[in-house]
Write an enzyme that holds these catalytic residues in place. Structure first.
Site, PDB file in Angstrom:
ATOM      1  N   ARG A  20      10.539  11.474   4.708  1.00 40.09           N
ATOM      2  CA  ARG A  20      11.258  10.653   5.586  1.00 40.09           C
ATOM      3  C   ARG A  20      11.617   9.237   5.340  1.00 40.09           C
ATOM      4  O   ARG A  20      12.412   8.402   6.142  1.00 40.09           O
ATOM      5  CB  ARG A  20      10.116  10.383   6.878  1.00 40.09           C
TER       6      ARG A  20
ATOM      7  N   PHE B 191       0.995  -1.216   0.168  1.00 39.57           N
ATOM      8  CA  PHE B 191       0.022   0.056   0.080  1.00 39.57           C
ATOM      9  C   PHE B 191       0.847   1.178  -0.187  1.00 39.57           C
ATOM     10  O   PHE B 191       2.006   1.283   0.692  1.00 39.57           O
ATOM     11  CB  PHE B 191      -0.736  -0.167   1.213  1.00 39.57           C
TER      12      PHE B 191
ATOM     13  N   HIS C   2     -10.494   5.230   9.150  1.00 40.64           N
ATOM     14  CA  HIS C   2      -9.446   4.161   8.859  1.00 40.64           C
ATOM     15  C   HIS C   2      -8.017   4.261   8.883  1.00 40.64           C
ATOM     16  O   HIS C   2      -7.369   3.427   9.424  1.00 40.64           O
ATOM     17  CB  HIS C   2      -9.629   3.760   7.393  1.00 40.64           C
TER      18      HIS C   2
HETATM   19  N1  INI Z   1      -2.722   0.104   4.421  1.00 45.14           N
HETATM   20  C1  INI Z   1      -1.257   0.637   4.543  1.00 45.14           C
HETATM   21  O1  INI Z   1      -0.262   0.229   4.568  1.00 45.14           O
HETATM   22  N2  INI Z   1      -1.351   1.898   4.579  1.00 45.14           N
HETATM   23  C2  INI Z   1      -2.572   2.788   4.430  1.00 45.14           C
HETATM   24  O2  INI Z   1      -2.336   4.232   4.382  1.00 45.14           O
HETATM   25  C3  INI Z   1      -3.732   2.081   4.073  1.00 45.14           C
HETATM   26  N3  INI Z   1      -4.756   2.898   4.458  1.00 45.14           N
HETATM   27  O3  INI Z   1      -4.892   4.337   4.594  1.00 45.14           O
HETATM   28  O4  INI Z   1      -6.225   2.558   4.283  1.00 45.14           O
HETATM   29  C4  INI Z   1      -3.808   0.768   4.433  1.00 45.14           C
HETATM   30  N4  INI Z   1      -5.002   0.160   4.395  1.00 45.14           N
HETATM   31  C5  INI Z   1      -5.095  -1.169   3.733  1.00 45.14           C
HETATM   32  C6  INI Z   1      -4.731  -2.115   5.203  1.00 45.14           C
HETATM   33  O5  INI Z   1      -3.633  -2.169   5.561  1.00 45.14           O
HETATM   34  C7  INI Z   1      -5.442  -3.452   4.811  1.00 45.14           C
HETATM   35  O6  INI Z   1      -4.340  -3.840   3.688  1.00 45.14           O
HETATM   36  C8  INI Z   1      -6.751  -3.818   4.079  1.00 45.14           C
HETATM   37  O7  INI Z   1      -7.722  -3.258   5.288  1.00 45.14           O
HETATM   38  C9  INI Z   1      -7.091  -5.371   4.107  1.00 45.14           C
HETATM   39  O8  INI Z   1      -6.898  -6.134   5.344  1.00 45.14           O
END
Ligand code: INI
Length: 158
Positions: free
Chosen positions: A133, A28, A94
């Protein structure tokens, strides 16, 4: 160099020679993940970790990181683990869920397994903050992973 006479102190040991390091990267916000990964692997090899002693795996998001780390920690192969990713604030709650749950899951894994984990999941207001960062955080995590692996080995020996 000891700080006090008659008090033993372990110095930070940043020699990565012979250490086996596992890295879990969240895809992500992939550009940030790749930036973290590149500075982290560069620092690991600079400190003497062999490329054949590093395993990189990726997960969809930060919430999937703890279970991958748990499996790797349980394998007994790794001296230290690093987790890399970015949680960037959006318009919804979230952000808090992902940032807080991933961090507490990571801490639970390290304490439950006794395998050190350097936490390089950035939590930022926006992408620019994360981009600014990522290089330093990847390096910091590599050094923390090596230092903690060596410290735990040393504490086992003495
Ligand atoms: N996962 C991240 O690594 N960073 C994020 O910013 C993020 N946001 O913002 O939603 C994010 N969401 C996905 C989450 O980690 C899971 O992969 C998803 O909910 C499925 O379980």
């Amino acid at each position: 160099m000891a700080r006090y006479d008659n008090i033993e102190e372990f110095e930070p040991d940043l020699d990565g020679t012979g250490l086996r390091i596992g890295i879990v990267m969240s895809r992500f916000n992939q550009e940030i993940g790749e930036g973290l990964l590149s500075s982290c692997t560069a620092a690991l090899t600079r400190q003497g970790v062999s490329t054949s002693d590093i395993l990189i795996v990726s997960v969809p998001g930060a919430l999937e990181a703890p279970i991958a780390l748990q499996k790797m920690a349980g394998s007994g192969w790794f001296d230290s683990l690093v987790v890399l990713g970015a949680v960037i604030r959006g318009d919804t709650y979230h952000f808090e869920v992902v940032a807080n749950e991933s961090a507490s899951g990571i801490t639970a894994v390290t304490l439950d397994t006794g395998v050190p984990i350097a936490n390089g999941i950035l939590t930022t207001e926006d992408e620019d903050q994360a981009l600014a960062r990522m290089s330093q955080k990847g390096t910091e995590c590599a050094l923390a992973a090596i230092e903690m692996a060596n410290l735990l080995k040393r504490l086992d020996e003495d």
